[in-house]
Design a protein around this motif. Structure first.
Motif, PDB file in Angstrom:
ATOM      1  N   TRP A 262       4.784 -22.183   4.038  1.00 46.50           N
ATOM      2  CA  TRP A 262       3.998 -22.318   2.388  1.00 46.50           C
ATOM      3  C   TRP A 262       2.484 -22.380   2.517  1.00 46.50           C
ATOM      4  CZ3 TRP A 262       4.723 -20.806  -2.194  1.00 46.50           C
ATOM      5  CH2 TRP A 262       4.107 -21.458  -3.227  1.00 46.50           C
ATOM      6  N   SER A 263       1.955 -22.842   3.427  1.00 45.20           N
ATOM      7  CA  SER A 263       0.579 -23.243   3.512  1.00 45.20           C
ATOM      8  C   SER A 263       0.042 -21.756   3.602  1.00 45.20           C
ATOM      9  CB  SER A 263       0.214 -24.128   4.648  1.00 45.20           C
ATOM     10  OG  SER A 263       0.572 -23.521   5.889  1.00 45.20           O
ATOM     11  N   THR A 264       0.488 -20.617   4.496  1.00 43.93           N
ATOM     12  CA  THR A 264       0.078 -19.688   4.730  1.00 43.93           C
ATOM     13  C   THR A 264      -0.100 -18.531   3.269  1.00 43.93           C
ATOM     14  OG1 THR A 264       0.639 -19.435   6.797  1.00 43.93           O
ATOM     15  CG2 THR A 264       0.338 -17.201   5.860  1.00 43.93           C
ATOM     16  N   THR A 265       1.023 -18.861   2.914  1.00 46.83           N
ATOM     17  CA  THR A 265       1.210 -18.267   1.135  1.00 46.83           C
ATOM     18  C   THR A 265       0.071 -19.087   0.235  1.00 46.83           C
ATOM     19  OG1 THR A 265       3.514 -17.734   1.556  1.00 46.83           O
ATOM     20  CG2 THR A 265       2.746 -17.877  -0.709  1.00 46.83           C
ATOM     21  N   VAL A 266       0.077 -19.924   0.208  1.00 49.81           N
ATOM     22  CA  VAL A 266      -0.898 -20.492  -0.671  1.00 49.81           C
ATOM     23  C   VAL A 266      -2.487 -20.231  -0.343  1.00 49.81           C
ATOM     24  CG1 VAL A 266      -2.276 -22.747  -1.430  1.00 49.81           C
ATOM     25  CG2 VAL A 266       0.376 -22.606  -1.441  1.00 49.81           C
ATOM     26  N   GLY A 267      -2.682 -20.179   1.176  1.00 52.26           N
ATOM     27  CA  GLY A 267      -3.812 -19.802   1.515  1.00 52.26           C
ATOM     28  C   GLY A 267      -4.322 -18.136   1.264  1.00 52.26           C
ATOM     29  N   ASP A 268      -3.272 -17.269   1.384  1.00 46.55           N
ATOM     30  CA  ASP A 268      -3.016 -16.107   1.276  1.00 46.55           C
ATOM     31  C   ASP A 268      -3.666 -15.552  -0.203  1.00 46.55           C
ATOM     32  OD1 ASP A 268      -3.000 -15.377   4.025  1.00 46.55           O
ATOM     33  OD2 ASP A 268      -0.860 -14.669   3.764  1.00 46.55           O
ATOM     34  N   LEU A 269      -2.798 -16.145  -1.094  1.00 42.17           N
ATOM     35  CA  LEU A 269      -2.769 -16.142  -2.519  1.00 42.17           C
ATOM     36  C   LEU A 269      -4.349 -16.465  -3.011  1.00 42.17           C
ATOM     37  CD1 LEU A 269      -1.655 -14.955  -5.142  1.00 42.17           C
ATOM     38  CD2 LEU A 269      -0.606 -17.172  -5.186  1.00 42.17           C
ATOM     39  N   SER A 270      -4.733 -17.750  -2.625  1.00 42.00           N
ATOM     40  CA  SER A 270      -5.927 -18.163  -3.163  1.00 42.00           C
ATOM     41  C   SER A 270      -6.973 -17.290  -2.669  1.00 42.00           C
ATOM     42  CB  SER A 270      -6.160 -19.690  -2.378  1.00 42.00           C
ATOM     43  OG  SER A 270      -5.281 -20.531  -2.827  1.00 42.00           O
ATOM     44  N   ARG A 271      -6.963 -16.745  -1.471  1.00 39.42           N
ATOM     45  CA  ARG A 271      -7.976 -15.610  -0.998  1.00 39.42           C
ATOM     46  C   ARG A 271      -8.108 -14.580  -1.986  1.00 39.42           C
ATOM     47  NH1 ARG A 271      -6.283 -14.636   3.770  1.00 39.42           N
ATOM     48  NH2 ARG A 271      -5.196 -12.714   3.003  1.00 39.42           N
ATOM     49  N   GLU A 272      -6.968 -13.969  -2.118  1.00 38.44           N
ATOM     50  CA  GLU A 272      -6.674 -12.733  -2.816  1.00 38.44           C
ATOM     51  C   GLU A 272      -7.322 -13.161  -4.291  1.00 38.44           C
ATOM     52  OE1 GLU A 272      -6.511  -9.884  -1.865  1.00 38.44           O
ATOM     53  OE2 GLU A 272      -6.108 -10.874   0.141  1.00 38.44           O
ATOM     54  N   LEU A 273      -7.162 -14.125  -5.002  1.00 41.56           N
ATOM     55  CA  LEU A 273      -7.574 -14.546  -6.314  1.00 41.56           C
ATOM     56  C   LEU A 273      -8.797 -14.635  -6.436  1.00 41.56           C
ATOM     57  CD1 LEU A 273      -4.711 -17.052  -7.234  1.00 41.56           C
ATOM     58  CD2 LEU A 273      -5.072 -14.727  -8.132  1.00 41.56           C
ATOM     59  N   ARG A 274      -9.313 -15.244  -5.172  1.00 43.91           N
ATOM     60  CA  ARG A 274     -11.029 -15.627  -5.086  1.00 43.91           C
ATOM     61  C   ARG A 274     -11.746 -14.312  -4.911  1.00 43.91           C
ATOM     62  NH1 ARG A 274     -13.476 -15.619  -0.688  1.00 43.91           N
ATOM     63  NH2 ARG A 274     -11.516 -16.688   0.375  1.00 43.91           N
ATOM     64  N   LEU A 275     -11.025 -13.344  -4.347  1.00 41.23           N
ATOM     65  CA  LEU A 275     -11.595 -12.138  -4.002  1.00 41.23           C
ATOM     66  C   LEU A 275     -11.487 -11.206  -5.189  1.00 41.23           C
ATOM     67  CD1 LEU A 275     -10.550 -11.474  -0.212  1.00 41.23           C
ATOM     68  CD2 LEU A 275     -12.881 -11.906  -1.360  1.00 41.23           C
ATOM     69  N   ILE A 276     -10.743 -11.381  -6.223  1.00 37.77           N
ATOM     70  CA  ILE A 276     -10.447 -10.500  -7.338  1.00 37.77           C
ATOM     71  C   ILE A 276     -11.246 -11.144  -8.601  1.00 37.77           C
ATOM     72  CG2 ILE A 276      -8.465 -11.200  -8.128  1.00 37.77           C
ATOM     73  CD1 ILE A 276      -7.137  -8.654  -8.837  1.00 37.77           C
ATOM     74  N   GLY A 277     -11.743 -12.359  -8.259  1.00 36.42           N
ATOM     75  CA  GLY A 277     -12.620 -12.944  -9.382  1.00 36.42           C
ATOM     76  C   GLY A 277     -11.645 -13.502 -10.173  1.00 36.42           C
ATOM     77  N   ALA A 278     -10.443 -14.158  -9.879  1.00 38.66           N
ATOM     78  CA  ALA A 278      -9.377 -14.629 -10.810  1.00 38.66           C
ATOM     79  C   ALA A 278     -10.184 -15.932 -11.462  1.00 38.66           C
ATOM     80  CB  ALA A 278      -8.393 -15.073 -10.249  1.00 38.66           C
ATOM     81  N   ARG A 279      -9.804 -16.141 -12.785  1.00 38.14           N
ATOM     82  CA  ARG A 279      -9.963 -17.477 -13.676  1.00 38.14           C
ATOM     83  C   ARG A 279      -8.893 -17.624 -14.440  1.00 38.14           C
ATOM     84  NH1 ARG A 279     -13.797 -13.313 -13.624  1.00 38.14           N
ATOM     85  NH2 ARG A 279     -13.070 -12.740 -15.825  1.00 38.14           N
TER      86      ARG A 279
END
Length: 190
Positions: A38-55
């Motif tokens: 799960w920690s990998t999923t959270v890390g991957d999703l957090s990275r993708e959201l940051r890179l797409i400029g998610a708010r």
């Protein structure tokens, strides 16, 4: 550890019940092909959201409002009624919304969204698109964002747009926010 302890400490994500499932009923879920902690999923999703400029990231799960604590996390006793997840957010490319119930658990479905976001970003990285063109189709599929989605649910509840507008209009005893949601849904479908 309970089912929901996985969400503890995931900053910047608001958990809500699924407002409206996009499209029709989902077919039977299949076994997940993913083998990641799960920690990998959270890390991957957090990275993708940051890179797409998610708010204003909202994770919708098949739980009720009464199963969500004041801090926005589900109670330990909460039980998902189905594995579907909806992830909505504002981004540098406009409002985006992704939903899936393809796999047997909500965690696997959220991993699928994380991997999908990574694949969409690769389109830019590999030079196939330069201005986020790959996101435009998703914006058209679910246009209007979370406000329009709540409005669609109100329209469905009241039968049509006119009735929903009358029922939610502040001059007729309705709620101004609900009225704005119905208007957003009307504009999104125009």
């Amino acid at each position: 550890m309970g089912e929901w302890s996985d969400l503890e400490g995931w900053d910047g994500v608001t958990v809500r019940p699924i407002s409206t499932w996009p499209g029709g009923a989902t077919a039977g879920a299949r076994r997940s092909p993913f083998d990641a902690p799960w920690s990998t999923t959270v890390g991957d999703l957090s990275r993708e959201l940051r890179l797409i400029g998610a708010r204003r990231v909202v994770l919708e799960l098949a739980i009720s409002e009464s199963e969500i604590r004041l801090d926005g996390q589900p109670y330990a006793r909460a039980r998902a009624r189905h594995p579907g997840v909806v992830l909505s957010f504002e981004s540098d490319h406009g409002p985006l919304r992704y939903a899936t119930a393809e796999f047997e658990t909500w965690q696997a479905n959220l991993r699928a969204i994380a991997l999908g976001l990574e694949a969409l970003r690769k389109v830019d990285r590999y030079g196939i698109a330069k201005r986020g063109e790959q996101y435009r189709g998703y914006r058209q599929i679910e246009s209007g964002g979370p406000s329009a989605e709540r409005g669609r649910a109100l329209i469905h509840k009241h039968g049509d747009v006119r009735r929903a507008l009358m029922a939610t209009h502040p001059d007729h005893g309705g709620d101004a926010a609900a009225f704005a949601d119905v208007q957003a849904a009307r504009e999104a479908s125009a």
